[in-house]
Design a protein around this motif. Structure first.
Motif, PDB file in Angstrom:
ATOM      1  N   ASP A  25       0.829  -1.210   0.000  1.00 19.84           N
ATOM      2  CA  ASP A  25       0.000   0.000   0.000  1.00 19.84           C
ATOM      3  C   ASP A  25       0.865   1.264   0.000  1.00 19.84           C
ATOM      4  O   ASP A  25       1.915   1.311   0.632  1.00 19.84           O
ATOM      5  CB  ASP A  25      -0.903  -0.016   1.241  1.00 19.84           C
ATOM      6  CG  ASP A  25      -1.994   1.040   1.154  1.00 19.84           C
ATOM      7  OD1 ASP A  25      -2.221   1.578   0.053  1.00 19.84           O
ATOM      8  OD2 ASP A  25      -2.612   1.329   2.194  1.00 19.84           O
ATOM      9  N   GLY A  26       0.413   2.269  -0.729  1.00 23.01           N
ATOM     10  CA  GLY A  26       1.103   3.558  -0.745  1.00 23.01           C
ATOM     11  C   GLY A  26       0.081   4.677  -0.706  1.00 23.01           C
ATOM     12  O   GLY A  26      -1.096   4.456  -0.958  1.00 23.01           O
ATOM     13  N   GLY A  27       0.515   5.879  -0.378  1.00 16.61           N
ATOM     14  CA  GLY A  27      -0.390   7.034  -0.356  1.00 16.61           C
ATOM     15  C   GLY A  27      -1.458   6.881   0.709  1.00 16.61           C
ATOM     16  O   GLY A  27      -1.198   6.388   1.800  1.00 16.61           O
ATOM     17  N   ALA A  28      -2.688   7.269   0.373  1.00 15.97           N
ATOM     18  CA  ALA A  28      -3.791   7.148   1.324  1.00 15.97           C
ATOM     19  C   ALA A  28      -3.976   5.668   1.694  1.00 15.97           C
ATOM     20  O   ALA A  28      -3.780   4.797   0.858  1.00 15.97           O
ATOM     21  CB  ALA A  28      -5.076   7.689   0.690  1.00 15.97           C
ATOM     22  N   PRO A  29      -4.338   5.396   2.956  1.00 16.38           N
ATOM     23  CA  PRO A  29      -4.510   3.999   3.362  1.00 16.38           C
ATOM     24  C   PRO A  29      -5.525   3.270   2.485  1.00 16.38           C
ATOM     25  O   PRO A  29      -6.566   3.826   2.142  1.00 16.38           O
ATOM     26  CB  PRO A  29      -5.015   4.104   4.803  1.00 16.38           C
ATOM     27  CG  PRO A  29      -4.593   5.457   5.270  1.00 16.38           C
ATOM     28  CD  PRO A  29      -4.593   6.337   4.049  1.00 16.38           C
ATOM     29  N   GLY A  30      -5.193   2.049   2.104  1.00 21.73           N
ATOM     30  CA  GLY A  30      -6.086   1.262   1.267  1.00 21.73           C
ATOM     31  C   GLY A  30      -5.944   1.618  -0.200  1.00 21.73           C
ATOM     32  O   GLY A  30      -5.025   2.331  -0.603  1.00 21.73           O
ATOM     33  N   TRP A  31      -6.851   1.104  -1.009  1.00 20.87           N
ATOM     34  CA  TRP A  31      -6.803   1.364  -2.450  1.00 20.87           C
ATOM     35  C   TRP A  31      -7.079   2.827  -2.723  1.00 20.87           C
ATOM     36  O   TRP A  31      -7.896   3.444  -2.048  1.00 20.87           O
ATOM     37  CB  TRP A  31      -7.865   0.531  -3.160  1.00 20.87           C
ATOM     38  CG  TRP A  31      -7.597  -0.936  -3.134  1.00 20.87           C
ATOM     39  CD1 TRP A  31      -6.887  -1.636  -2.200  1.00 20.87           C
ATOM     40  CD2 TRP A  31      -8.039  -1.879  -4.096  1.00 20.87           C
ATOM     41  NE1 TRP A  31      -6.869  -2.964  -2.537  1.00 20.87           N
ATOM     42  CE2 TRP A  31      -7.570  -3.137  -3.681  1.00 20.87           C
ATOM     43  CE3 TRP A  31      -8.783  -1.776  -5.268  1.00 20.87           C
ATOM     44  CZ2 TRP A  31      -7.825  -4.296  -4.406  1.00 20.87           C
ATOM     45  CZ3 TRP A  31      -9.043  -2.926  -5.982  1.00 20.87           C
ATOM     46  CH2 TRP A  31      -8.565  -4.179  -5.550  1.00 20.87           C
ATOM     47  N   ASP A  32      -6.406   3.350  -3.705  1.00 20.89           N
ATOM     48  CA  ASP A  32      -6.691   4.727  -4.094  1.00 20.89           C
ATOM     49  C   ASP A  32      -6.376   4.894  -5.578  1.00 20.89           C
ATOM     50  O   ASP A  32      -5.744   4.046  -6.197  1.00 20.89           O
ATOM     51  CB  ASP A  32      -5.895   5.717  -3.227  1.00 20.89           C
ATOM     52  CG  ASP A  32      -4.401   5.507  -3.353  1.00 20.89           C
ATOM     53  OD1 ASP A  32      -3.861   5.762  -4.437  1.00 20.89           O
ATOM     54  OD2 ASP A  32      -3.773   5.060  -2.357  1.00 20.89           O
TER      55      ASP A  32
HETATM   56 CA   LIG Z   1      -3.148   3.478  -0.893  1.00 19.65          CA
END
Ligand SMILES: [Ca+2]
Ligand SMILES: [Ca+2]
Ligand SMILES: [Ca+2]
Length: 645
Positions: A465-472
Motif C-alpha cells: 500500500d502507498g499514499g492514502a490507506p487502502g486502495w486509491d
Molecule cells: Ca493506498
C-alpha cells in the motif's frame, strides 16, 4: 492523409458492437445510427474526394463471443485454442463477403493496399476513398465504419549511455533478485510480447532472450506455420510489414531489457531474466489503432502469456475505447494477461479522463509510476475511469467510477538496455509497465495454471500500500511486489473461493458469489436504511466454500471490505462446526477505505471445517456502535480461504 485528426468532434459511439455477453446481432444490424460515424463524416468533408481515409469497418451480425464456461475448464492451452477458434469463426462468418467487395474496390483504386481482417476484435482495417465508404455504408453486412486514428504517441528516447552497474533499483525494489535467488524462479517458459518500437535483438543482454517461433523455417519465403506472416521467427514488424522487428527508436529495447535483460553485459536490468520476448514492432510516430490490435492478435495467436503495452491513447485523441476493450477482453478470454500503462498525464483531465486507452479498460492490469523509494511520480495518470458513456458497455458510472491504476511500479531513472549495446536511464510510464509484465513472467514459471484473472488478483493482493490507506486512484492497490506475488502464485493451486453468498443483514444491491472471486472488477454491495432497525445497525454477508480437505493443518482467510455511513466495527466470524456456533475471529475499527485483512488459523483450524465436506462458513460484516444513520453500506470484494500445509 493528413487532415483527419480532428478534435472536439462528437465521440465515436459504437452502439451494439462488441459487448461480450450482451451481443445482439439484431441490434448491430438495425442501423439505429448511420453506418459512418460522425467523426468519419467530418474527416471526409475535411479531406476531399481523392484521399484514402484509414478506417475500421465493423461487420454486422457480430454474434456471440466470449469465453464459454467450457473453455474455462480446458486449462490454459485449451482455453486459448477454443477462444481463438471461436473468434476466427465469427470473423469468417461475418467478413467474407465484405472482404471480396473490398478487393473489388481495391482493383478500382478506391481502396488501398491494406485489407486486414482481424478476429481479436471483429473488424477490417482498410484505407478507402469517400466514394467507397459511402458505398460500403449502404451494405447490409456493414454495421459501422469508424476512423482509424493515426496519431503520434509521445514516447521518451533513450538517455546517454551509462556504465554498467550491478542491479537496477526498480527490479531490486520489486524483489526480483530474491525471486531468482531464494525461489529459483527467473521466468523460464514465459513469453512476454513487447508491443513497442521494436527491440534490438543483437544486444548481448537480450540476444538469448528472444522468443523463437518453432513452427517457422527462417528465410525460406514460406509461411510455414500458416499464421499469416512469412518467416516470422521472433515476432513481426507491423510498421514496415516485415519479419525484422528491430528497434527504430530505442524505446522498445529499453522496455524489453526491464522485462528480460539477463545481465550479460554487466547490469542486471530484467525482472525475469529467464523469460522470452516476442518482438512486435509498431509505428508509434504515426500510430494506428488497428495496427496495434493486429500486434495484440499476433501475441494471442502465437502463445504469449502477457503483453507489455508501454503506450496508450489519451482520451483527447478520441480512441475507439469499446473496441480496445473488446480486444483486451478477448485476449484475456484466450488466457493472456495484458499489462498496460496508465499514462503520464498526472492529475489532468478531472474527474476521470487522465488514464489512457487501453489502460482504462477495467479488466487489464494498469500500471502507475513510482520511483525506487515508492513515491508516486507526479506524471503518473490518476484514476478513476468511467465507461458510463461508452456504448455498449455503459458501466462503471462515476462517481465513484473504476479504480485505476491497478498497481504501481518503479519507472523513474530505470536502468536498462540502450539500443544494441550498453545501458541508459529512462523515466516514465513506459518503464513501470515492464516491471509488472516481468513479474507476470515470473508468476507464469511459478504456476502455469494461473488464469489472467488470478494473475491480476495476486498482483493486487500482494502489492504494498502507498499514499492514502487502502486502495486509491493514485497508487491503485499499491506498488507491485514480485517476491510476494510469486510466493502467492506458488500457493495458489489450493485457493478456495466462495460458492455461496447470503446477505444476513441489510439488502443486497449488487453482486453474487462470482463477484467475490476476484477483487477489483466486481463487488458485492449491501445497503441498509433506517426503515428497519436491524438493517440500520449493520450490514453483513455470509459466504461459504469447501476446502479440498476437511483436515487442514492450517488455513488463512483473506477478506477485503469497506464501509460507508457510520463509524463502525468490522467483524469476521467463522462457523465453529464442533460447537455449533458462530465464533468471532476478528473485530476492529472498520476501515473506510479498502483494506486487506488476512487471518491465519494455525491453532486447531479443524473446528471451522465441516467433516466430510470441507465446508467453511464465514460471516463478514460492519456493525455500528448504536448510532443509526439513514444510509449505510458495506462493500465486499473478496473473501476466500487457502489451506496451508
Ligand atoms: Ca493506498
Ligand atoms: Ca508464419
Ligand atoms: Ca518460413
Amino acid at each position: 492523409m493528413t487532415r483527419f485528426g480532428h478534435r472536439g468532434l462528437v465521440p465515436v459511439l459504437l452502439a451494439g458492437i462488441g459487448a461480450p455477453g450482451s451481443y445482439d446481432a439484431a441490434g448491430v444490424g438495425d442501423r439505429s445510427e448511420p453506418a459512418l460515424s460522425p467523426e468519419l463524416r467530418q474527416a471526409i468533408i475535411d479531406s476531399g474526394p481523392e484521399t484514402l481515409l484509414p478506417v475500421v469497418i465493423l461487420p454486422a451480425g457480430d454474434g456471440d463471443v466470449l469465453p464459454s464456461p467450457a473453455a474455462l475448464a480446458l486449462g490454459s492451452e485449451g482455453r486459448r485454442r477454443e477462444t481463438i477458434d471461436r473468434l476466427k469463426a465469427r470473423a469468417e462468418a461475418t467478413q467474407t463477403g465484405l472482404v471480396a467487395e473490398l478487393h473489388r474496390l481495391q482493383t478500382a483504386g478506391e481502396v488501398g493496399a491494406r485489407i486486414r481482417g482481424l478476429w481479436i476484435v471483429n473488424a477490417i482495417a482498410v484505407d478507402a476513398s469517400p466514394a467507397a465508404l459511402e458505398e460500403l455504408a449502404r451494405r447490409g453486412d456493414v454495421a459501422r465504419i469508424v476512423l482509424n486514428h493515426r496519431q503520434a504517441l509521445p514516447l521518451p528516447a533513450p538517455g546517454a549511455e551509462r556504465a554498467a552497474m550491478d542491479v537496477d533499483c526498480g527490479i531490486e525494489r520489486m524483489g526480483a533478485p530474491r525471486v531468482w535467488n531464494e525461489l529459483g524462479i527467473t521466468g523460464r517458459g514465459a513469453v512476454v510480447a513487447v508491443i513497442d518500437t521494436g527491440t534490438c535483438y543483437r544486444h548481448a543482454d537480450l540476444a538469448n532472450r528472444i522468443w523463437h517461433n518453432d513452427g517457422e523455417v527462417p528465410d525460406n519465403g514460406i509461411d510455414d506455420d500458416a499464421n499469416g506472416y512469412i518467416d516470422d521467427v521472433m515476432g513481426w514488424n507491423f510498421r514496415e510489414g516485415t519479419n525484422d522487428p528491430d528497434d527504430y527508436l530505442g524505446h522498445g529495447t529499453h522496455v524489453a531489457g526491464t522485462v528480460a535483460g539477463d545481465g550479460t553485459g554487466g547490469s542486471r536490468t530484467g525482472m525475469a531474466p529467464g523469460s522470452s520476448l516476442m518482438l512486435l514492432c509498431i509505428n508509434t510516430s504515426f500510430a494506428d489503432e488497428a495496427q496495434v490490435w493486429e500486434a495484440m492478435q499476433y501475441a494471442v495467436e502465437n502463445g504469449a502469456h502477457s503483453w507489455n503495452l508501454s503506450l496508450g491513447w489519451p482520451h483527447r485523441q478520441n480512441p475507439m475505447r469499446a473496441l480496445w476493450r473488446d480486444v483486451c477482453r478477448n485476449a484475456i478470454a484466450a488466457g493472456l494477461t495484458p499489462v498496460v500503462s496508465a499514462g503520464s498525464d498526472g492529475a489532468c483531465c478531472r474527474p476521470y479522463d487522465a488514464v489512457w486507452t487501453p489502460g482504462d479498460v477495467p479488466e487489464v492490469v494498469t500500471v502507475g509510476i513510482t520511483d525506487c523509494t515508492d513515491v508516486l511520480a507526479s506524471m503518473s495518470s490518476r484514476g478513476p475511469v468511467t465507461w458510463q458513456d461508452v456504448s455498449p458497455y455503459n458501466d462503471w458510472p462515476h462517481p465513484p467510477g473504476k479504480l485505476k491504476p491497478t498497481v504501481s511500479a518503479p519507472g523513474i531513472n530505470t536502468l536498462s538496455t540502450r539500443m544494441c549495446s550498453g545501458y541508459s536511464f529512462m523515466s516514465g510510464a513506459s518503464m513501470s509497465v515492464p516491471h509488472v509484465a516481468g513479474t507476470v513472467a515470473l508468476m507464469v514459471e511459478a504456476n502455469g495454471d494461473l488464469t489472467p484473472e488470478e494473475t491480476k488478483q495476486i498482483l493486487v493482493e500482494t502489492s504494498i500500500d502507498g499514499g492514502a490507506p487502502g486502495w486509491d486512484n493514485d497508487y491503485g492497490a499499491g506498488r507491485a511486489d514480485a517476491y510476494e506475488a510469486v510466493r502467492e502464485a506458488l500457493d495458489w493451486r489450493d485457493r478456495v473461493s466462495p460458492t455461496a453468498l447470503r446477505v444476513t443483514r441489510g439488502d443486497l444491491s449488487r453482486g453474487s458469489p462470482e463477484s467475490l472471486r476476484y477483487a477489483d472488477d466486481d463487488e458485492v454491495i449491501v445497503e441498509a436504511r433506517a426503515q428497519t432497525e436491524v438493517a440500520a445497525a449493520s450490514v453483513e454477508i455470509e459466504v461459504e466454500g469447501a476446502l479440498p480437505t476437511d483436515n487442514p493443518p492450517a488455513f488463512t482467510v483473506h477478506v477485503r471490505a469497506a464501509c460507508g455511513g457510520a463509524p463502525a466495527l468490522q467483524r469476521v466470524e467463522l462457523y465453529n462446526f464442533r460447537g455449533g456456533f458462530w465464533e468471532s475471529v476478528d473485530e476492529r475499527a472498520a476501515p473506510r477505505t479498502d483494506e486487506w485483512l488476512t487471518l491465519r488459523f494455525d491453532d486447531d483450524p479443524r473446528r471451522f471445517v465441516e467433516g466430510g465436506t470441507g465446508r467453511v462458513r464465514a460471516r463478514i460484516g460492519f456493525h455500528d456502535r448504536g448510532v443509526t444513520f439513514p444510509g449505510w453500506s458495506g462493500r465486499f470484494d473478496v473473501a476466500l480461504w487457502v489451506p496451508r500445509p
